[in-house]
Design an enzyme around this catalytic site. Structure first.
Site, PDB file in Angstrom:
ATOM      1  N   ASN A 229      -7.318   2.067   9.852  1.00 27.59           N
ATOM      2  CA  ASN A 229      -6.105   2.173  10.688  1.00 27.59           C
ATOM      3  C   ASN A 229      -6.186   2.024  11.973  1.00 27.59           C
ATOM      4  OD1 ASN A 229      -5.155   2.602   8.054  1.00 27.59           O
ATOM      5  ND2 ASN A 229      -4.730   4.546   8.425  1.00 27.59           N
TER       6      ASN A 229
ATOM      7  N   GLU B 140      -3.515  -0.178   8.168  1.00 30.06           N
ATOM      8  CA  GLU B 140      -2.538   0.340   8.787  1.00 30.06           C
ATOM      9  C   GLU B 140      -2.478  -0.437  10.175  1.00 30.06           C
ATOM     10  OE1 GLU B 140      -1.125   4.359   9.289  1.00 30.06           O
ATOM     11  OE2 GLU B 140      -1.930   4.695   7.241  1.00 30.06           O
TER      12      GLU B 140
ATOM     13  N   GLU C  17      -7.357   8.483   6.351  1.00 35.83           N
ATOM     14  CA  GLU C  17      -7.633   9.225   7.597  1.00 35.83           C
ATOM     15  C   GLU C  17      -8.074  10.611   7.468  1.00 35.83           C
ATOM     16  OE1 GLU C  17      -4.541   8.843  10.623  1.00 35.83           O
ATOM     17  OE2 GLU C  17      -4.622   6.611  10.397  1.00 35.83           O
TER      18      GLU C  17
ATOM     19  N   TYR D  35      -3.961   1.717  15.980  1.00 32.11           N
ATOM     20  CA  TYR D  35      -2.977   1.637  16.693  1.00 32.11           C
ATOM     21  C   TYR D  35      -2.776   1.203  18.148  1.00 32.11           C
ATOM     22  CZ  TYR D  35      -0.328   3.365  12.487  1.00 32.11           C
ATOM     23  OH  TYR D  35       0.320   3.555  11.194  1.00 32.11           O
TER      24      TYR D  35
ATOM     25  N   HIS E  33      -2.980  10.928   0.598  1.00 33.83           N
ATOM     26  CA  HIS E  33      -2.244  10.881   1.668  1.00 33.83           C
ATOM     27  C   HIS E  33      -1.811  12.086   2.382  1.00 33.83           C
ATOM     28  CE1 HIS E  33      -1.042   7.238   4.424  1.00 33.83           C
ATOM     29  NE2 HIS E  33      -0.482   8.557   5.420  1.00 33.83           N
TER      30      HIS E  33
ATOM     31  N   ARG F 132       0.875  -1.211  -0.055  1.00 29.15           N
ATOM     32  CA  ARG F 132       0.082  -0.042   0.011  1.00 29.15           C
ATOM     33  C   ARG F 132       0.954   1.397  -0.104  1.00 29.15           C
ATOM     34  NH1 ARG F 132      -2.610   2.986   4.770  1.00 29.15           N
ATOM     35  NH2 ARG F 132      -3.874   4.755   3.705  1.00 29.15           N
TER      36      ARG F 132
HETATM   37  C1  NOJ Z   1      -1.228   7.011  10.221  1.00 26.01           C
HETATM   38  C2  NOJ Z   1      -0.893   7.859   9.172  1.00 26.01           C
HETATM   39  O1  NOJ Z   1      -1.767   7.466   7.906  1.00 26.01           O
HETATM   40  C3  NOJ Z   1       0.579   7.431   8.913  1.00 26.01           C
HETATM   41  O2  NOJ Z   1       1.123   8.425   7.746  1.00 26.01           O
HETATM   42  C4  NOJ Z   1       1.410   7.711  10.070  1.00 26.01           C
HETATM   43  O3  NOJ Z   1       2.684   7.738   9.761  1.00 26.01           O
HETATM   44  C5  NOJ Z   1       0.985   6.623  10.941  1.00 26.01           C
HETATM   45  N1  NOJ Z   1      -0.349   6.691  11.322  1.00 26.01           N
HETATM   46  C6  NOJ Z   1       1.899   6.642  12.453  1.00 26.01           C
HETATM   47  O4  NOJ Z   1       1.676   7.526  13.098  1.00 26.01           O
END
Ligand code: NOJ
Length: 509
Positions: free
Chosen positions: A326, A405, A186, A328, A141, A96
């Protein structure tokens, strides 16, 4: 081998031995991701126009943690073959990456097409296909052509037409080779942090410009999706949008905090998810109600949250073939008093300032017991992933989800046992969500292939499976332990009980 390494290997291997094997279906996809601004460099070469992140990082060096910019980044514009060789070594099935709008259309508009830009992305895509790696392309992006920012960027409704023009150029040129597209990455981040916070373009108008941005992004996404359906459906591609969701857990069992957490979910994932994925479309009722009410109290004649026409609601609703997610980390959510009214500590006066945060009426924290990483906002909370996936399943009737992500930043170093542990724990959580809870997830993308330019944090936060030596003249990439681990996952489709540490680190063959 030094005693220390033997010790680390034994510890990691034995921790895997205790866990039962978890495998994904054969059809499940594993890949890696990156974006143009964060990796390409060549910011003004071969006809590329300036983007808002070029301008912002040049003009606001002090705001970027290490005072750097992305002029060179990982120089992937020139080193894309090295990168693709590394992707190939991982054994993943897709990559991606994003296309820089201003490399294709230097002014953002279609009267000037940069043939060098088109040629470059053909070369990247051809190289991927030659190696048997499928391209998954993000159209946007975060790197808006600067000249479009002069018109107000995402706050000007005309931008939706310009985005559709750009998307059409991409489909005309690359549609025959790329069959998975993500319109936006995002929007929550580039709208709220870009127009309401510290990201480019740095407008800092929380609760106003960020809502205008979101509105036009939703229109642009819907219009681009319908344009694809009308003009390019013969390509049989999949078109999607990537939304981010941190899991938002109530801080306590109180009814107030439960409600605040749900409202915060509606204001984050729901802001974009509800118009696209829900049965009724349009903004989440919780968002509409809170912003309308607060706008009224603040003396506005119109809600700060713009209104879609019924035609727009219908156009945006169901404008996806799958959803990109995405994820985290996790936050704990508490109610803040009365939603919009905060008493200023200094003056004692009630502060009814328009802001996204006041509209949400919640405060987000993280537990001090959650393991830290190199990013202040990113704590390791694998169970939150499963909860986020289940919330999406239950709220939007179990849509087809692709994890676009998931990843973590740690300090430099090749023996990144902590990253291996993060990936393993988060993958186990995804596995539980699929096989125990029935969530409809069909792919996973590790962020990122290699260390790169982490926006306001510059090069200080490293997310890569491959380490980049920024001091070396050729920006040497070296595989970390996590690359070996992830490679095993991608090749076997199983989270290994123990894995083979011999990973070919010679980038020259
Ligand atoms: C989301 C973003 O899409 C990406 O560009 C970024 O590097 C990562 N999170 C980590 O923060």
């Amino acid at each position: 081998m030094s005693l220390l390494i033997v010790f680390i290997l034994t510890a990691v291997i034995s921790s895997y031995a205790a866990t039962p094997k978890q495998c994904f279906d054969n059809t499940f996809h594993f890949g890696v991701g990156s974006s143009a601004l964060q990796t390409e460099g060549a910011w003004n070469l071969s006809g590329k126009g300036e983007s808002i992140w070029d301008r912002y990082s040049h003009d606001n060096q002090d705001l970027v943690f290490d005072h750097t910019n992305a002029d060179v980044a990982t120089d992937s514009y020139h080193k894309y073959k090295d990168d693709i060789r590394n992707i190939k070594k991982l054994g993943v099935t897709f990559y991606r990456f994003s296309i820089a709008w201003s490399r294709i259309l230097p002014t953002g508009l279609i009267d000037e097409i940069n043939e060098d830009g088109i040629k470059h992305y053909h070369a990247v895509i051809d190289e991927l296909l030659k190696e048997g790696i499928k391209p998954m392309v993000t159209m946007y992006h975060w790197d808006l052509p600067q000249s479009l920012q002069e018109l107000g960027g995402w706050t000007n409704p005309i931008i939706a037409d310009y985005f559709v023009d750009y998307a059409r150029v991409l489909l005309q040129n690359f549609g025959g080779k790329v069959n998975t597209w993500v319109t936006f990455n995002e929007p929550y981040s580039f709208c709220h942090d870009g127009y309401g916070g510290l990201y480019a373009p740095g407008t800092r108008s929380s609760g106003r410009h960020d809502y205008l941005c979101g509105h036009n992004v939703l229109r642009a996404h819907g219009m681009a999706f319908r344009m694809y359906e009308k003009e390019f459906s013969h390509l049989k591609a999949s078109v999607s949008i990537t939304l981010n969701m941190s899991w938002l857990e109530p801080a306590t069992t109180s009814v107030d905090d439960q409600a605040a957490a749900e409202r915060a979910r509606q204001f984050s994932f729901g802001w974009f998810g509800h118009p696209i994925l829900s049965k009724d479309g349009d903004y989440p009722p919780a968002m509409r109600e809170a912003i309308n009410r607060n706008s009224r109290i603040q003396g506005f004649n119109h809600s700060r949250l713009p209104t879609f026409t019924p035609e727009e609601v219908a156009m945006i609703k169901k404008s996806y073939h799958f959803v990109g997610l995405n994820h985290y980390t996790t936050f704990l959510v508490r109610l803040i008093l009365a939603g919009i009214c905060k008493v200023s500590k200094r003056s004692g006066i009630i502060d009814t300032k328009p802001s996204y945060e006041n509209d949400v009426g919640a405060i987000l924290r993280q537990s001090p017991t959650w393991p830290k990483t190199n990013s202040s906002w990113l704590k390791v909370v694998p169970w939150g992933f499963r909860k986020a996936l289940n919330w999406i399943k239950n709220t939007y009737n179990n849509p087809r989800l692709f994890i676009t992500e998931n990843g973590v930043s740690y300090e430099a170093g090749l023996q990144d046992v902590k990253r291996v542990n993060y990936i393993e724990a988060y993958l186990r959580s995804v596995h539980d969500a699929i096989y125990k809870d029935g969530c409809n997830v069909f792919g996973y993308t590790y962020w990122s292939l290699m260390d790169n330019y982490e926006w306001m944090r510059g090069y200080s936060e490293r997310f890569g499976l491959f380490e980049v030596d920024y001091k070396s003249s050729n920006l040497t990439r070296s595989a970390r332990l996590s690359a070996a681990f992830y490679s095993t996952v991608a090749r076997t489709k199983c989270i290994p009980d123990n894995f083979n540490y011999n990973f070919n680190n010679d980038t020259n063959n």
